[in-house]
Design a protein around this motif. Structure first.
Motif, PDB file in Angstrom:
ATOM      1  N   ALA A 107       0.834  -1.207   0.000  1.00  9.15           N
ATOM      2  CA  ALA A 107       0.000   0.000   0.000  1.00  9.15           C
ATOM      3  C   ALA A 107       0.867   1.253   0.000  1.00  9.15           C
ATOM      4  CB  ALA A 107      -0.930  -0.006   1.209  1.00  9.15           C
ATOM      5  N   GLU A 108       1.979   1.217   0.720  1.00  7.83           N
ATOM      6  CA  GLU A 108       2.890   2.363   0.753  1.00  7.83           C
ATOM      7  C   GLU A 108       3.471   2.627  -0.636  1.00  7.83           C
ATOM      8  OE1 GLU A 108       6.627   3.891   3.484  1.00  7.83           O
ATOM      9  OE2 GLU A 108       6.459   1.747   3.063  1.00  7.83           O
ATOM     10  N   LEU A 109       3.861   1.580  -1.332  1.00  8.92           N
ATOM     11  CA  LEU A 109       4.405   1.731  -2.682  1.00  8.92           C
ATOM     12  C   LEU A 109       3.338   2.224  -3.647  1.00  8.92           C
ATOM     13  CD1 LEU A 109       6.758   1.421  -4.648  1.00  8.92           C
ATOM     14  CD2 LEU A 109       6.150  -1.007  -4.894  1.00  8.92           C
ATOM     15  N   GLU A 110       2.132   1.685  -3.555  1.00  4.41           N
ATOM     16  CA  GLU A 110       1.035   2.148  -4.419  1.00  4.41           C
ATOM     17  C   GLU A 110       0.754   3.625  -4.197  1.00  4.41           C
ATOM     18  OE1 GLU A 110      -1.652  -1.910  -4.914  1.00  4.41           O
ATOM     19  OE2 GLU A 110      -1.983  -0.620  -3.178  1.00  4.41           O
ATOM     20  N   ALA A 111       0.727   4.053  -2.935  1.00  2.75           N
ATOM     21  CA  ALA A 111       0.463   5.471  -2.624  1.00  2.75           C
ATOM     22  C   ALA A 111       1.582   6.354  -3.156  1.00  2.75           C
ATOM     23  CB  ALA A 111       0.312   5.649  -1.125  1.00  2.75           C
ATOM     24  N   PHE A 112       2.817   5.913  -3.024  1.00  4.08           N
ATOM     25  CA  PHE A 112       3.955   6.686  -3.552  1.00  4.08           C
ATOM     26  C   PHE A 112       3.863   6.838  -5.058  1.00  4.08           C
ATOM     27  CE2 PHE A 112       8.262   6.304  -5.459  1.00  4.08           C
ATOM     28  CZ  PHE A 112       8.689   7.592  -5.229  1.00  4.08           C
ATOM     29  N   LEU A 113       3.598   5.750  -5.764  1.00  2.95           N
ATOM     30  CA  LEU A 113       3.497   5.829  -7.220  1.00  2.95           C
ATOM     31  C   LEU A 113       2.314   6.682  -7.643  1.00  2.95           C
ATOM     32  CD1 LEU A 113       4.338   2.142  -8.179  1.00  2.95           C
ATOM     33  CD2 LEU A 113       5.860   4.138  -8.251  1.00  2.95           C
ATOM     34  N   GLY A 114       1.205   6.590  -6.910  1.00  4.82           N
ATOM     35  CA  GLY A 114       0.046   7.415  -7.224  1.00  4.82           C
ATOM     36  C   GLY A 114       0.322   8.889  -7.054  1.00  4.82           C
ATOM     37  N   ALA A 115       1.079   9.243  -6.034  1.00  6.79           N
ATOM     38  CA  ALA A 115       1.408  10.649  -5.790  1.00  6.79           C
ATOM     39  C   ALA A 115       2.436  11.148  -6.802  1.00  6.79           C
ATOM     40  CB  ALA A 115       1.961  10.821  -4.377  1.00  6.79           C
ATOM     41  N   THR A 116       3.239  10.229  -7.349  1.00  5.05           N
ATOM     42  CA  THR A 116       4.270  10.598  -8.312  1.00  5.05           C
ATOM     43  C   THR A 116       3.680  10.840  -9.685  1.00  5.05           C
ATOM     44  OG1 THR A 116       5.861   9.268  -7.092  1.00  5.05           O
ATOM     45  CG2 THR A 116       6.467   9.859  -9.319  1.00  5.05           C
ATOM     46  N   GLY A 117       2.669  10.038 -10.042  1.00  6.61           N
ATOM     47  CA  GLY A 117       2.099  10.112 -11.385  1.00  6.61           C
ATOM     48  C   GLY A 117       1.133  11.174 -11.525  1.00  6.61           C
TER      49      GLY A 117
END
Length: 195
Positions: A185-195
């Motif tokens: 979930a942490e990785l998904e949130a990071f990628l979502g905030a990056t994109g």
């Protein structure tokens, strides 16, 4: 040294070569060390294999007396070094429950490792680190080459693919504290905030 999941250990040590604290990991069964620095306590069991997540993470691997493996695209780093490092290919099972997964992008041999421990762990090299506020981050632009924007976009695509293809809940980072649970979930949130 902390046992962050049954049989999975994490420790931090200062790497004088880069002037930073870095993390190493050990999976007791099957005896796999990942990017090892000297451990601050005796390892539980004998390591049987050292795996490097990229060619820059040799660190103190030779001190452990176990075979060392790095993705084949990074083997040129060790030519003439006196250290015997064997290659592997993406997709290969390096030991029972430890698979090499392609990240590439940052460097051709940039590897994520999937560890079948508990609900699964993804071990990452340099593609994603923790920043000064302990949040997931990309390395600074100066380390991303001539086109940092393109490299970051490529990393996002690589990790989105891994999220689609792999089951895991924990994250192990070479540069930052692990997330034993909730790492996906942490990785998904990071990628979502990056994109």
């Amino acid at each position: 040294m902390k046992e962050i999941a049954p049989g999975l250990f994490d420790w931090a040590a200062f790497n004088e070569g880069i002037g930073q604290e870095v993390h190493s990991h050990y999976a007791r069964d099957p005896g796999v060390l990942i990017d090892p620095m000297p451990a601050d306590a005796r390892l539980p069991g004998e390591p049987r294999l050292v795996v490097l997540t990229n060619r820059h993470h040799l660190r103190h691997a030779a001190d452990y007396g176990s075979p060392i493996r790095c993705h084949e695209a990074g083997l040129h780093e060790f030519e003439g070094s006196g250290v015997d490092v064997e290659g592997f290919a993406f997709g290969e099972e390096l030991a029972p429950g430890v698979r090499a997964l392609e990240v590439g992008v940052l460097c051709p041999e940039e590897t994520a490792l999937h560890l079948a421990i508990g609900d699964g762990f993804l071990a990452l090299a340099d593609a994603i680190i923790r920043d000064d506020e302990e949040r997931l981050a990309f390395v600074p632009d100066v380390l991303l080459g001539d086109d940092p924007t393109a490299v970051r976009a490529g990393l996002v695509r690589a990790f989105e693919r891994l999220l689609e293809e792999e089951d895991f809940d924990g994250l192990l980072l070479a540069h930052g504290d692990p997330t034993p649970s909730g790492g996906r979930a942490e990785l998904e949130a990071f990628l979502g905030a990056t994109g």
